[in-house]
Motif scaffolding. Structure first.
Motif, mmCIF file in Angstrom:
data_model
loop_
_atom_site.group_PDB
_atom_site.id
_atom_site.type_symbol
_atom_site.label_atom_id
_atom_site.label_comp_id
_atom_site.label_asym_id
_atom_site.label_seq_id
_atom_site.Cartn_x
_atom_site.Cartn_y
_atom_site.Cartn_z
ATOM 1 N N LEU A 9 18.902 -18.858 -51.821
ATOM 2 C CA LEU A 9 17.962 -19.336 -50.836
ATOM 3 C C LEU A 9 16.825 -18.354 -50.595
ATOM 4 N N GLY A 10 16.949 -17.155 -51.148
ATOM 5 C CA GLY A 10 15.897 -16.175 -50.947
ATOM 6 C C GLY A 10 15.914 -15.542 -49.570
ATOM 7 N N VAL A 11 17.054 -15.613 -48.875
ATOM 8 C CA VAL A 11 17.180 -15.072 -47.533
ATOM 9 C C VAL A 11 18.236 -13.970 -47.544
ATOM 10 N N THR A 12 17.901 -12.824 -47.014
ATOM 11 C CA THR A 12 18.882 -11.749 -46.883
ATOM 12 C C THR A 12 19.665 -11.964 -45.605
ATOM 13 N N THR A 13 20.990 -11.991 -45.731
ATOM 14 C CA THR A 13 21.860 -12.221 -44.584
ATOM 15 C C THR A 13 22.973 -11.188 -44.594
ATOM 16 N N VAL A 14 23.259 -10.629 -43.448
ATOM 17 C CA VAL A 14 24.409 -9.743 -43.302
ATOM 18 C C VAL A 14 25.491 -10.547 -42.600
ATOM 19 N N TYR A 15 26.618 -10.690 -43.257
ATOM 20 C CA TYR A 15 27.729 -11.482 -42.744
ATOM 21 C C TYR A 15 28.934 -10.563 -42.628
ATOM 22 N N VAL A 16 29.557 -10.530 -41.485
ATOM 23 C CA VAL A 16 30.699 -9.652 -41.249
ATOM 24 C C VAL A 16 31.962 -10.496 -41.168
ATOM 25 N N THR A 17 32.978 -10.092 -41.936
ATOM 26 C CA THR A 17 34.255 -10.788 -41.920
ATOM 27 C C THR A 17 35.375 -9.797 -42.211
ATOM 28 N N HIS A 18 36.555 -10.121 -41.721
ATOM 29 C CA HIS A 18 37.746 -9.331 -42.034
ATOM 30 C C HIS A 18 38.542 -9.985 -43.153
ATOM 31 N N ASP A 19 38.072 -11.130 -43.628
ATOM 32 C CA ASP A 19 38.756 -11.897 -44.661
ATOM 33 C C ASP A 19 38.172 -11.521 -46.025
ATOM 34 N N GLN A 20 38.930 -10.766 -46.818
ATOM 35 C CA GLN A 20 38.413 -10.287 -48.092
ATOM 36 C C GLN A 20 38.131 -11.426 -49.064
ATOM 37 N N VAL A 21 38.881 -12.514 -49.017
ATOM 38 C CA VAL A 21 38.617 -13.654 -49.896
ATOM 39 C C VAL A 21 37.273 -14.280 -49.541
ATOM 40 N N GLU A 22 37.029 -14.456 -48.256
ATOM 41 C CA GLU A 22 35.756 -15.001 -47.798
ATOM 42 C C GLU A 22 34.600 -14.096 -48.224
ATOM 43 N N ALA A 23 34.765 -12.807 -48.069
ATOM 44 C CA ALA A 23 33.710 -11.861 -48.446
ATOM 45 C C ALA A 23 33.421 -11.939 -49.941
ATOM 46 N N MET A 24 34.460 -12.020 -50.749
ATOM 47 C CA MET A 24 34.265 -12.035 -52.196
ATOM 48 C C MET A 24 33.637 -13.338 -52.679
ATOM 49 N N THR A 25 33.947 -14.448 -52.036
ATOM 50 C CA THR A 25 33.416 -15.733 -52.497
ATOM 51 C C THR A 25 31.998 -15.997 -52.020
ATOM 52 N N MET A 26 31.589 -15.394 -50.919
ATOM 53 C CA MET A 26 30.279 -15.696 -50.330
ATOM 54 C C MET A 26 29.190 -14.683 -50.669
ATOM 55 N N SER A 27 29.556 -13.526 -51.174
ATOM 56 C CA SER A 27 28.559 -12.452 -51.256
ATOM 57 C C SER A 27 28.044 -12.208 -52.669
#
Length: 138
Positions: free
Chosen positions: A1-19
């Motif tokens: 999307l061309g947008v820089t977003t900082v997303y904080v999560t404690h779920d490592q699966v979520e972090a790996m799939t979204m980043s």
């Protein structure tokens, strides 16, 4: 999307799939920064190795060092340039789409993941192989 977003999560699966890139922190201290595959395949330390992946990376004492190997990278047969690990099998676990084979190496728990029904039997001793190209020294 061309947008820089900082997303904080404690779920490592979520972090790996979204980043595209991820930062792993422990108690507010940066442990590693990289792509999800870099963090997963080449963890910077034992914390990152055990935080990412389910089951987490196996961490084994080996010749005075700490050898890290992902459960899916362990092989039940010899290959060139692999570290042989004698393993006492404790149990096999079928979880629908794969098997987890639980054992111990030098009194340390170790898990091998496979999509094929394992040949290992509980209470047997086998040799598993860790290809050096997939080993992390931590």
């Amino acid at each position: 999307l061309g947008v820089t977003t900082v997303y904080v999560t404690h779920d490592q699966v979520e972090a790996m799939t979204m980043s595209d890139r991820m930062a792993v922190l422990n108690n507010g201290v940066l442990q590693q920064l990289g792509t999800p595959s870099q963090v997963y395949d080449h963890p910077a330390n034992a914390f990152v190795a055990t935080f990412t992946g389910s089951p987490p990376m196996n961490l084994l004492p080996y010749q005075g060092k700490l050898l890290g190997i992902r459960p899916e990278r362990l092989l039940p047969h010899s290959v060139p340039q692999a570290i042989a690990l004698p393993v006492s099998i404790r149990a096999t676990e079928f979880i629908g789409h794969e098997w987890l084979v639980h054992g111990t190496y030098d009194s340390t728990p170790i898990i091998r993941r496979t999509v094929l029904e394992p040949m290992e039997q509980a209470l047997s001793t086998v040799t598993w192989y860790a290809p050096e190209s997939h080993v992390s020294w931590l």
